[in-house]
Write a protein that holds these residues in place. Structure first.
Motif, PDB file in Angstrom:
ATOM      1  N   THR A  46     -32.051   6.839  -8.087  1.00  0.00           N
ATOM      2  CA  THR A  46     -32.830   6.320  -9.220  1.00  0.00           C
ATOM      3  C   THR A  46     -34.275   6.012  -8.878  1.00  0.00           C
ATOM      4  O   THR A  46     -35.025   5.563  -9.745  1.00  0.00           O
ATOM      5  CB  THR A  46     -32.179   5.046  -9.783  1.00  0.00           C
ATOM      6  N   MET A  47     -34.711   6.186  -7.635  1.00  0.00           N
ATOM      7  CA  MET A  47     -36.098   5.925  -7.237  1.00  0.00           C
ATOM      8  C   MET A  47     -36.531   4.522  -7.665  1.00  0.00           C
ATOM      9  O   MET A  47     -35.989   3.539  -7.207  1.00  0.00           O
ATOM     10  CB  MET A  47     -37.032   7.003  -7.800  1.00  0.00           C
ATOM     11  N   HIS A  48     -37.502   4.448  -8.585  1.00  0.00           N
ATOM     12  CA  HIS A  48     -38.143   3.188  -8.972  1.00  0.00           C
ATOM     13  C   HIS A  48     -37.505   2.549 -10.195  1.00  0.00           C
ATOM     14  O   HIS A  48     -38.000   1.516 -10.662  1.00  0.00           O
ATOM     15  CB  HIS A  48     -39.621   3.441  -9.267  1.00  0.00           C
ATOM     16  N   TYR A  49     -36.446   3.133 -10.717  1.00  0.00           N
ATOM     17  CA  TYR A  49     -35.793   2.564 -11.901  1.00  0.00           C
ATOM     18  C   TYR A  49     -34.811   1.457 -11.507  1.00  0.00           C
ATOM     19  O   TYR A  49     -34.187   1.520 -10.442  1.00  0.00           O
ATOM     20  CB  TYR A  49     -35.085   3.649 -12.699  1.00  0.00           C
ATOM     21  N   SER A  50     -34.704   0.462 -12.384  1.00  0.00           N
ATOM     22  CA  SER A  50     -33.905  -0.728 -12.080  1.00  0.00           C
ATOM     23  C   SER A  50     -33.054  -1.131 -13.292  1.00  0.00           C
ATOM     24  O   SER A  50     -33.574  -1.129 -14.409  1.00  0.00           O
ATOM     25  CB  SER A  50     -34.849  -1.881 -11.704  1.00  0.00           C
ATOM     26  N   PRO A  51     -31.768  -1.526 -13.085  1.00  0.00           N
ATOM     27  CA  PRO A  51     -31.061  -1.563 -11.805  1.00  0.00           C
ATOM     28  C   PRO A  51     -30.889  -0.170 -11.220  1.00  0.00           C
ATOM     29  O   PRO A  51     -30.997   0.831 -11.926  1.00  0.00           O
ATOM     30  CB  PRO A  51     -29.729  -2.205 -12.174  1.00  0.00           C
ATOM     31  N   GLY A  52     -30.595  -0.127  -9.904  1.00  0.00           N
ATOM     32  CA  GLY A  52     -30.588   1.147  -9.213  1.00  0.00           C
ATOM     33  C   GLY A  52     -29.204   1.631  -8.844  1.00  0.00           C
ATOM     34  O   GLY A  52     -28.228   0.887  -8.857  1.00  0.00           O
ATOM     35  N   ALA A  53     -29.149   2.914  -8.481  1.00  0.00           N
ATOM     36  CA  ALA A  53     -27.908   3.564  -8.021  1.00  0.00           C
ATOM     37  C   ALA A  53     -26.792   3.442  -9.044  1.00  0.00           C
ATOM     38  O   ALA A  53     -25.818   2.719  -8.851  1.00  0.00           O
ATOM     39  CB  ALA A  53     -27.472   2.999  -6.674  1.00  0.00           C
ATOM     40  N   PRO A  54     -26.891   4.163 -10.173  1.00  0.00           N
ATOM     41  CA  PRO A  54     -25.846   4.087 -11.192  1.00  0.00           C
ATOM     42  C   PRO A  54     -24.522   4.630 -10.674  1.00  0.00           C
ATOM     43  O   PRO A  54     -24.491   5.521  -9.821  1.00  0.00           O
ATOM     44  CB  PRO A  54     -26.385   4.959 -12.323  1.00  0.00           C
ATOM     45  N   ILE A  55     -23.442   4.083 -11.205  1.00  0.00           N
ATOM     46  CA  ILE A  55     -22.102   4.573 -10.887  1.00  0.00           C
ATOM     47  C   ILE A  55     -21.471   5.055 -12.179  1.00  0.00           C
ATOM     48  O   ILE A  55     -21.422   4.319 -13.178  1.00  0.00           O
ATOM     49  CB  ILE A  55     -21.232   3.476 -10.263  1.00  0.00           C
ATOM     50  N   LEU A  56     -20.990   6.293 -12.163  1.00  0.00           N
ATOM     51  CA  LEU A  56     -20.273   6.857 -13.295  1.00  0.00           C
ATOM     52  C   LEU A  56     -18.796   6.958 -12.942  1.00  0.00           C
ATOM     53  O   LEU A  56     -18.433   7.061 -11.771  1.00  0.00           O
ATOM     54  CB  LEU A  56     -20.825   8.226 -13.671  1.00  0.00           C
ATOM     55  N   ARG A  57     -17.954   6.939 -13.967  1.00  0.00           N
ATOM     56  CA  ARG A  57     -16.496   6.988 -13.769  1.00  0.00           C
ATOM     57  C   ARG A  57     -15.913   8.096 -14.627  1.00  0.00           C
ATOM     58  O   ARG A  57     -16.352   8.356 -15.744  1.00  0.00           O
ATOM     59  CB  ARG A  57     -15.875   5.645 -14.138  1.00  0.00           C
ATOM     60  N   SER A  58     -14.875   8.735 -14.074  1.00  0.00           N
ATOM     61  CA  SER A  58     -14.180   9.800 -14.790  1.00  0.00           C
ATOM     62  C   SER A  58     -12.716   9.779 -14.395  1.00  0.00           C
ATOM     63  O   SER A  58     -12.344   9.261 -13.338  1.00  0.00           O
ATOM     64  CB  SER A  58     -14.798  11.158 -14.449  1.00  0.00           C
ATOM     65  N   TYR A  59     -11.891  10.389 -15.239  1.00  0.00           N
ATOM     66  CA  TYR A  59     -10.474  10.567 -14.905  1.00  0.00           C
ATOM     67  C   TYR A  59     -10.096  12.050 -14.830  1.00  0.00           C
ATOM     68  O   TYR A  59      -8.939  12.373 -14.569  1.00  0.00           O
ATOM     69  CB  TYR A  59      -9.594   9.839 -15.917  1.00  0.00           C
ATOM     70  N   ASP A  60     -11.096  12.933 -15.067  1.00  0.00           N
ATOM     71  CA  ASP A  60     -10.796  14.359 -15.014  1.00  0.00           C
ATOM     72  C   ASP A  60     -11.906  15.182 -14.355  1.00  0.00           C
ATOM     73  O   ASP A  60     -11.843  16.407 -14.356  1.00  0.00           O
ATOM     74  CB  ASP A  60     -10.506  14.903 -16.418  1.00  0.00           C
ATOM     75  N   LEU A  61     -12.934  14.537 -13.801  1.00  0.00           N
ATOM     76  CA  LEU A  61     -14.076  15.161 -13.132  1.00  0.00           C
ATOM     77  C   LEU A  61     -15.045  15.842 -14.093  1.00  0.00           C
ATOM     78  O   LEU A  61     -16.100  16.330 -13.652  1.00  0.00           O
ATOM     79  CB  LEU A  61     -13.626  16.177 -12.074  1.00  0.00           C
TER      80      LEU A  61
END
Length: 517
Positions: A46-61
């Protein structure tokens, strides 16, 4: 006796469902991917964006939702607050996310500005995330974290010279470090795995290939290297070759590789393909006619009906008291100058005439290949000299919004030609290309931005406005998108509000809607 014909439904279900690449047409680069039980998790830069390091979730990819951020605040100096400096294109680059079963904890680690490595942990991806100090006094550049079978923690990292560090029992300091491989060409973006007793470090050769280092002797090697995928055709025209990502297995033992493609002006997009391992343990991507497939059969995964992800498109009315995880601020926000309470309440946080210097610009990735964002803005609380509106944000930007002139008159204005230098300082603050007066007594306006980020298109953005939410009129000229890669992040929609004279004004964003064209 003649057997009855199969019902039409049975014939239809015999056709294998397919997924399309990219699996997400959003800017989500430097992928780290893992599975915990039946859930998949995906971390991005995420470089300079905040909050940083987003986490995504999936159950089928294939279908994903935004679930959290590993770094709640970029607390590495005042420039991340747009105070006495700027952090554009700094901050969170290729970092690592993994899960440690023995402590039921998620671990995130990242090197900030080639100095120190910061470690964060949480009991769930939603948080709360805790930063552990002091940081590790070494830069784990483009790191990949491995939780070994015996619960030991290792980090693979480096550029061309790849090293492995063994961490302390808690994972917050280093106890051993060895260089394990040197390449004749540039490699980086390490991801670290142990599969069937073998150790694997995936590395990218930017910008077009992925290689695998394999050791049968332990985490410190020795390692040998073979290509995983090398300069294959992209599934999206006019984009770069798939590279730099991670591999993950499904509950039934199938393996997949998630990479990204350079697809500016939109950014770097994730693409997914199945992989297979040969008898010696070397993985390879299953290609289609020699290239990365535009589609593949859906992964064979049975998720319960209750485990469905939330789509990121549609309308956000800012219900509740917090922002959804799709949103990220341009640098850290001044938290005293905004609130969420069935609407987004923004107070002017900066006195400036420079969009790039204004705090509390709230951003969202632009979904491709083309999409339209519309906001409803309550402008009754604006003060003379205030500017508020909707921007298409990158190192070459434009916006549509409200300017409150002296004497209380308000205009809808389109500003174009906002640019940065190669050092990410403001080069031009832009110029008005068109404006119309806001009707007397009107307290709400609708502002709209259209963005075509398809790399095969002309790559332009345009703006419209309305005073009743029904009839929209174009305003100003088009923004020709910058396609250069050096900013790394793609264009974003941004909601901004700043003062040019004095603080004290307020606007309310009643609604944000994004629709893919």
């Amino acid at each position: 006796m003649m057997k009855p014909l199969l019902p039409i439904l049975s014939l239809a279900t015999a056709i294998t469902a397919q997924y399309q690449n990219p699996v997400l047409w959003e800017d989500l680069a430097d992928i780290d991917i893992l599975r915990v039980d039946d859930a998949f998790y995906y971390s991005a830069s995420t470089m300079h964006y905040s909050p940083g390091a987003p986490i995504l979730r999936s159950y089928d990819l294939v279908n994903w939702e935004y679930a959290g951020h590993s770094v709640p605040e970029l607390d590495w100096g005042d420039k991340y607050n747009l105070n006495g400096g700027r952090a554009y294109v700094k901050g969170i680059w290729a970092s690592t996310l993994n899960y440690r079963p023995s402590t039921s904890s998620f671990y995130w680690g990242g090197c900030i500005e080639s100095g120190k490595t910061y470690m964060y942990t949480a009991p769930a991806v939603e948080g709360p995330w805790e930063r552990h100090d002091p940081p590790i006094d070494r830069c784990y550049y483009d790191a990949g974290l491995l939780v070994d079978d015996d619960d030991a923690l290792y980090v693979a990292y480096g550029n061309t010279e790849i090293s492995v560090a063994r961490l302390s029992e808690d994972g917050f300091s280093e106890v051993e470090n060895r260089q394990v491989f040197t390449s004749d060409f540039t490699i980086e973006g390490a991801r670290f795995y142990k599969i069937d007793g073998k150790y694997y470090i995936l590395v990218t050769r930017p910008p077009d290939a992925q290689f695998v280092l394999m050791s049968t002797a332990g985490p410190f090697g020795p390692y040998t290297m073979k290509p995983l995928v090398d300069r294959v055709a992209s599934p999206v025209p006019e984009t770069g070759a798939p590279h730099q990502g991670g591999i993950v297995d499904t509950p039934n033992g199938d393996w997949y590789y998630m990479a990204f493609i350079d697809a500016y002006p939109g950014g770097r997009l994730p693409v997914l393909a199945p992989i297979i391992f040969d008898a010696d343990g070397w993985p390879s991507v299953q290609l289609v006619n020699g290239g990365w497939g535009a589609s593949y059969p859906m992964p064979t995964i049975s998720a319960s009906a209750s485990k469905k992800v939330k789509r990121t498109l549609g309308t956000d009315t800012f219900n509740g008291t917090s922002l959804s995880h799709e949103w990220e601020w341009n640098h850290n926000p001044d938290t005293t100058k905004y609130s969420v309470d069935n609407g987004l309440y923004l107070q002017a946080a900066t006195v400036t005439d420079d969009l790039y210097a204004a705090r509390n610009t709230l951003t969202r990735r632009i979904p491709g290949p083309a999409s339209t964002a519309t906001i409803i803005l309550d402008i009754a609380g604006m003060l003379d000299g205030d500017h508020a509106g909707l921007t298409l944000l990158r190192q070459s930007s434009a916006w549509i919004g409200i300017k409150k002139d002296a004497g209380g008159a308000a205009r809808v204005v389109m500003v174009n030609g906002i640019t940065m230098t190669e050092d990410w300082e403001t080069d031009s603050k832009g110029e008005e290309t068109d404006s119309v007066p806001v009707p007397e007594g009107a307290e709400r306006v609708w502002l709209r931005a259209r963005a075509d980020i398809d790399p095969s298109s002309a790559g332009e953005g345009s703006f419209e406005y309305s005073v009743d939410g029904e009839g929209f009129l174009p305003l100003g000229d088009t923004l020709v998108f910058n396609r250069e890669w050096q900013f790394f992040m793609g264009y974003r929609f941004g909601i901004f509000y700043y003062a040019t004279q004095e603080l004290g004004g307020t606007v309310v964003v009643e609604e944000f809607e994004v629709v893919v064209a």
